[in-house]
Design a protein around this motif. Structure first.
Motif, PDB file in Angstrom:
ATOM      1  N   ARG A 227     -41.382 -56.122  78.731  1.00 14.52           N
ATOM      2  CA  ARG A 227     -40.771 -57.413  78.996  1.00 14.52           C
ATOM      3  C   ARG A 227     -40.538 -57.211  80.541  1.00 14.52           C
ATOM      4  O   ARG A 227     -39.827 -56.469  81.110  1.00 14.52           O
ATOM      5  CB  ARG A 227     -39.529 -57.597  78.592  1.00 14.52           C
ATOM      6  N   ALA A 263     -48.114 -66.201  85.801  1.00 17.60           N
ATOM      7  CA  ALA A 263     -47.630 -67.042  84.799  1.00 17.60           C
ATOM      8  C   ALA A 263     -48.950 -67.021  83.743  1.00 17.60           C
ATOM      9  O   ALA A 263     -48.677 -66.962  82.434  1.00 17.60           O
ATOM     10  CB  ALA A 263     -47.649 -68.517  85.126  1.00 17.60           C
ATOM     11  N   GLY A 267     -47.666 -64.963  80.747  1.00 15.07           N
ATOM     12  CA  GLY A 267     -47.195 -65.763  79.718  1.00 15.07           C
ATOM     13  C   GLY A 267     -46.087 -66.766  80.095  1.00 15.07           C
ATOM     14  O   GLY A 267     -45.348 -67.524  79.471  1.00 15.07           O
ATOM     15  N   THR A 268     -45.478 -66.224  81.170  1.00 12.23           N
ATOM     16  CA  THR A 268     -44.213 -66.750  81.659  1.00 12.23           C
ATOM     17  C   THR A 268     -43.900 -66.348  82.985  1.00 12.23           C
ATOM     18  O   THR A 268     -44.661 -65.540  83.635  1.00 12.23           O
ATOM     19  CB  THR A 268     -42.880 -66.283  80.928  1.00 12.23           C
ATOM     20  N   VAL A 269     -43.261 -67.260  83.615  1.00 14.36           N
ATOM     21  CA  VAL A 269     -42.855 -66.844  85.452  1.00 14.36           C
ATOM     22  C   VAL A 269     -41.773 -66.256  85.389  1.00 14.36           C
ATOM     23  O   VAL A 269     -40.682 -66.743  84.966  1.00 14.36           O
ATOM     24  CB  VAL A 269     -42.658 -68.335  85.965  1.00 14.36           C
TER      25      VAL A 269
END
Length: 394
Positions: A227, A263, A267-269
């Protein structure tokens, strides 16, 4: 070279034709074509593209628009003094630089220019068509390598210069490549016209250094179930890009592509920003630093730091030559619409290609095979037809 010398010549019309990138493109093309240097950095000169039917480097003819008046040979001397070009190469290809410089026309809108947007588009398109006619070129690819513009101000604002040039390319019947973060074909006015043009186009914002590395590292974290908590970066650069990106609005436009890569691959910023500092003493050289904070097993907090030091012009030039050749060949085979398979080269690619660099490279190689199988076609495909990620017309 990977194409027959008997093939018709192809034009490359550069927006920002007297800048560092354009000068390195013209110099490098002539030097490689003459056998003075190997084609290092050119993916189209690797075995995967030997049979793709791409125009030979020796068959490319250069011209373009610029608001500057420094001749290309003089600009090449400056780049040589700054260590961007190797000693002696600009002198060895002086005739090619002079020939290209003769084909550069005044750009705009310049300060005090009273022409309307329609007048500018018409004038730019006339310059491109005249270039095609005088050199008896079968086709030409318009490539934007100008300095980054501030982000578009919204409905009712004047069309940015990059969009005026994109519309001129369409009116002249030429494919278009946006190697910058500027609006270009992304502007709604140009996007609508591109959709019905039957022409291929690609962009935007060449992936040359820091973001290239991000595209490689980004997929690693989700693939290893790690993560990412924060991803921050800093760019130190000089030259024309450094001066242009000192404008916060232009820097914001540049950073949008860098953020998109994270992103798409994460899959996310994550938290964190990219800061761009103008350091004139660095000239065309750039240092990019990334600081990545991520969690490992049992929440163990870890850090990855990277440093990229390179020359923007030397990193960009082989990509511009690749894109010009691939796009010209796509046009020859009748493809139209966004060339998804060229996402390998861009931070913010058009179309629906994959985000990871490895998958983008696989799509590019498949595209090369499609071009090899396609042969040549007279004219383009039906207006509005869209190329797929593989580059195959539906």
């Amino acid at each position: 070279m990977s194409a027959s010398l008997s093939r018709p010549r192809v034009g490359v019309w550069l927006i920002g034709a007297r800048g560092s990138v354009a000068t390195t493109v013209v110099t490098g093309c002539a030097a490689v074509a003459a056998g003075l240097h190997p084609p290092t950095g050119m993916v189209t000169e690797t075995p995967a593209f030997t049979d793709s039917g791409l125009p030979a480097l020796s068959d490319l003819v250069f011209g373009g628009h610029d608001t500057l008046d420094c001749p290309l040979p003089k600009r090449a001397e400056t780049l040589t003094a700054g260590g961007v070009l190797p000693p002696g190469v600009a002198t060895a290809v002086a005739s090619e630089l002079t020939a290209a410089d003769r084909e550069i026309r005044p750009g705009g809108p310049a300060p005090g220019d009273t022409r309307s947007e329609a007048d500018l588009i018409t004038a730019f398109a006339h310059d491109i068509r005249d270039f095609l006619h005088r050199h008896a070129l079968e086709r030409a690819v318009v490539v934007n390598v100008a300095s980054t513009e501030p982000a578009c101000q919204g409905p009712g604002a004047p069309l940015p210069a990059s969009t005026l040039y994109a519309l001129a390319a369409l009116r002249a019947g030429c494919p278009y490549v946006n190697f910058t973060p500027s609006e270009g074909m992304h502007h709604p006015v140009a996007a609508r016209e591109a959709e019905g043009s039957g022409l291929p186009f690609a962009g935007r914002d060449g992936k040359t250094g820091q973001t290239l590395l991000r595209a490689v590292l980004g997929p690693m974290f989700p693939q290893r179930a790690l993560r990412v908590r924060a991803w921050s970066g800093t760019n130190l650069l000089g030259g024309g890009d450094g001066a242009a990106l000192a404008d916060p609005a232009a820097a914001a436009a540049k950073n949008a592509g860098k953020e998109r890569v994270l992103a798409d691959t994460l899959g996310t910023v994550p938290e964190g920003e990219v800061h761009i500092d103008d350091v004139p003493a660095l000239g065309d050289w750039k240092t990019a630093w990334d600081h990545i904070a991520f969690d490992g097993f049992l929440g163990t907090r870890m850090i990855l730091q990277t440093i990229w030091q390179g020359c923007d012009s030397a990193l960009a030039a082989p990509l511009v030559l690749d894109l010009a050749r691939l796009t010209a060949r796509a046009h020859e085979t009748g493809l139209s619409g966004p060339l998804d398979a060229l996402g390998f080269y861009f931070k913010d690619p058009v179309g629906d290609g994959p985000p990871g660099l490895s998958e983008q490279y696989e799509a590019l190689v498949r595209f090369g095979r499609r071009l090899a199988q396609a042969g040549g076609k007279a004219g383009g495909t039906r207006p509005g037809r869209r190329s797929e990620e593989t580059g195959e017309a539906p």
